[in-house]
Design a protein around this motif. Structure first.
Motif, PDB file in Angstrom:
ATOM      1  N   ILE A   1       1.153   4.467  -2.667  1.00 24.26           N
ATOM      2  CA  ILE A   1       0.997   5.867  -2.260  1.00 24.26           C
ATOM      3  C   ILE A   1       2.196   6.699  -2.716  1.00 24.26           C
ATOM      4  O   ILE A   1       2.055   7.852  -3.156  1.00 24.26           O
ATOM      5  CB  ILE A   1       0.809   5.960  -0.733  1.00 24.26           C
ATOM      6  N   ASP A   2       3.401   6.116  -2.625  1.00 27.06           N
ATOM      7  CA  ASP A   2       4.619   6.859  -2.946  1.00 27.06           C
ATOM      8  C   ASP A   2       4.980   6.807  -4.426  1.00 27.06           C
ATOM      9  O   ASP A   2       5.919   7.509  -4.846  1.00 27.06           O
ATOM     10  CB  ASP A   2       5.792   6.315  -2.119  1.00 27.06           C
TER      11      ASP A   2
ATOM     12  N   ARG B   1      -1.340  10.139   7.942  1.00 26.18           N
ATOM     13  CA  ARG B   1      -1.076   9.242   6.817  1.00 26.18           C
ATOM     14  C   ARG B   1      -1.995   8.023   6.910  1.00 26.18           C
ATOM     15  O   ARG B   1      -2.330   7.559   8.005  1.00 26.18           O
ATOM     16  CB  ARG B   1       0.386   8.809   6.804  1.00 26.18           C
ATOM     17  N   PHE B   2      -2.395   7.516   5.761  1.00 28.71           N
ATOM     18  CA  PHE B   2      -3.407   6.454   5.717  1.00 28.71           C
ATOM     19  C   PHE B   2      -3.041   5.276   6.612  1.00 28.71           C
ATOM     20  O   PHE B   2      -3.858   4.816   7.428  1.00 28.71           O
ATOM     21  CB  PHE B   2      -3.597   5.984   4.272  1.00 28.71           C
TER      22      PHE B   2
ATOM     23  N   ILE C   1       0.838  -1.210   0.000  1.00 29.74           N
ATOM     24  CA  ILE C   1       0.000   0.000   0.000  1.00 29.74           C
ATOM     25  C   ILE C   1       0.866   1.250   0.000  1.00 29.74           C
ATOM     26  O   ILE C   1       0.609   2.204  -0.750  1.00 29.74           O
ATOM     27  CB  ILE C   1      -0.940  -0.013   1.225  1.00 29.74           C
ATOM     28  N   GLN C   2       1.926   1.254   0.831  1.00 34.35           N
ATOM     29  CA  GLN C   2       2.795   2.433   0.889  1.00 34.35           C
ATOM     30  C   GLN C   2       3.512   2.654  -0.435  1.00 34.35           C
ATOM     31  O   GLN C   2       3.729   3.805  -0.862  1.00 34.35           O
ATOM     32  CB  GLN C   2       3.814   2.284   2.013  1.00 34.35           C
TER      33      GLN C   2
END
Length: 431
Positions: free
Chosen positions: A24-25, A100-101, A20-21
């Motif tokens: 996002i990045d 942050r999520f 997931i990160q």
């Protein structure tokens, strides 16, 4: 049941934190560069100017030279993650760290966004979930049967109550022990249990110098405040100019350059000394905690002066580290994530099927506890397991004592409550 479903869903999301990160990045990685990146000190200065009044808290070493630099700056306990273009110093994105999520999911999972009280509710729910799993295994354990249907695999062709009973029981047989391990490995994050654990370690002389896991949002805020105070003393202002022998921009560039050669498992962060400390810290934040290491850097020389690997920690810290890595699905990579997800799906299925069975079996105008059908033989092993849980988790022990006292002294003596809850009479009420 709602707590178990909530923890399973939020835990299932957090299991896939690396994937997931990375999504996002993605917009801020693999940028097209025409020239060499700016020195880290210039990028840090750009991040600090983007958040007035903030100073450097953490510099994240990039996985690639073309990735945006992620720099965490803060003021007090408030931290902001700033994505800075490595070539131009332009701010590409900034987000409050705790917003942050994945941080929100983390706190939803561990504290319900309610601080210590939320952590207490989660700890109670987790403890009672272990009781439900243990007693469920005891009630369903086959005693006089040679058939595997309905025990090790469900009878899917059956309908109605038998189908749901099999789904509940067979799922419980397969996932209960793994679920108990998953629940126990998550206890170090609980505020009350974590404090109890630290007290025991202090009394036994086994406490480590620093704990590598969170004890809740309050403890995290205190740690961030200590880091902010130490960072301001070390940096002597927002522009990194040396003052009174403090670190210079050139020295920060040197430390970051050397940190990249230490071979620590990514992601790697460099942070100023916290209040009361002297040295800068380079630390691996690898999801798989047994791969983590930390190195202290002398700001006067920019050199590494000491390294601590996971294997150097106390055996208790190593045990907790392995447990957390398994809990987060990081120890064995994707296989670990998928196995944990399967256990969580099993817990959700247990919860849903138990509600369906309750609705089908509940007596009219009662809470729904079925009437006892004779006395089952007492299990010494089950009693010992519950007593062990009382000692291991004092908050559960307190809640169990409260339940027993209220039931024996109040509910069983109140006829309407006794009928509604399907409780047996006490000896006093029977007379």
């Amino acid at each position: 049941m709602p707590f178990i479903v909530w923890l399973s869903v939020t835990g299932g999301i957090y299991l896939f934190k690396p994937q997931i990160q990375a999504l996002i990045d993605r917009p801020y990685n693999d940028l097209a560069l025409e020239h060499h990146p700016l020195p880290p000190s210039a990028l840090i200065d750009a991040a600090q100017r983007a958040v007035p009044g903030a100073v450097l808290h953490r510099y994240v070493l990039p996985a690639s030279e073309n990735d945006a630099r992620q720099i965490v700056v803060g003021a007090g306990a408030q931290q902001t993650r700033v994505y800075v273009h490595p070539e131009t110093g332009a701010v590409l994105k900034q987000v409050e760290e705790q917003s942050r999520f994945l941080r929100l999911v983390f706190h939803l999972h561990g504290e319900l966004l309610a601080g210590r009280w939320g952590s207490m509710l989660v700890e109670l729910a987790a403890s009672w979930a272990i009781v439900m799993l243990l007693t469920g295994l005891f009630l369903w354990w086959p005693r006089q049967t040679s058939r595997l249907a309905g025990v090790l695999y469900p009878r899917l062709r059956r309908r109605g109550r038998v189908f749901w009973r099999d789904m509940h029981a067979v799922t419980g047989v397969w996932v209960s022990l793994f679920a108990i391990v998953l629940i126990l490995s998550g206890l170090p994050w609980a505020k009350n249990w974590g404090s109890y654990f630290n007290t025991v370690r202090s009394l036994t002389g086994t406490a480590s110098v620093s704990q590598d896991w969170s004890q809740g949002s309050t403890a995290e805020a205190e740690r961030r405040s200590r880091l902010d105070s130490g960072a301001r003393a070390a940096l002597a202002g927002n522009d990194l100019r040396p003052a009174g022998g403090t670190v210079s921009p050139a020295m920060i560039d040197r430390m970051i350059g050397q940190a990249a050669t230490l071979g620590l498992a990514p992601p790697v962060e460099l942070s100023p000394p916290a209040e009361g400390e002297r040295y800068w810290l380079v630390k691996s934040q690898a999801a798989n905690r047994p791969r983590r290491s930390s190195v202290e850097m002398d700001p006067a020389t920019g050199r590494a002066i000491g390294r601590k690997d996971f294997a150097d920690g106390h055996w208790i810290d190593r045990t907790v580290g392995y447990g957390i890595a398994l809990h987060e699905g990081a120890f064995l990579g994707l296989a670990n994530q998928l196995f944990n997800l399967l256990v969580l799906v099993g817990l959700v299925l247990l919860s849903v099927s138990s509600v369906v069975l309750w609705l089908r079996r509940r007596p009219q105008h009662r809470l729904g506890a079925p009437e006892p059908r004779g006395d089952r033989p007492r299990s010494v092993l089950l009693i010992l397991a519950i007593l062990a849980l009382v000692v291991l988790v004092p908050l559960f022990g307190a809640s169990l004592a409260l339940v027993v006292i209220v039931e024996r002294l109040c509910l069983r003596r109140w006829p309407r409550a006794r009928r509604f809850l399907s409780l047996r009479r006490t000896a006093a009420t029977a007379r």
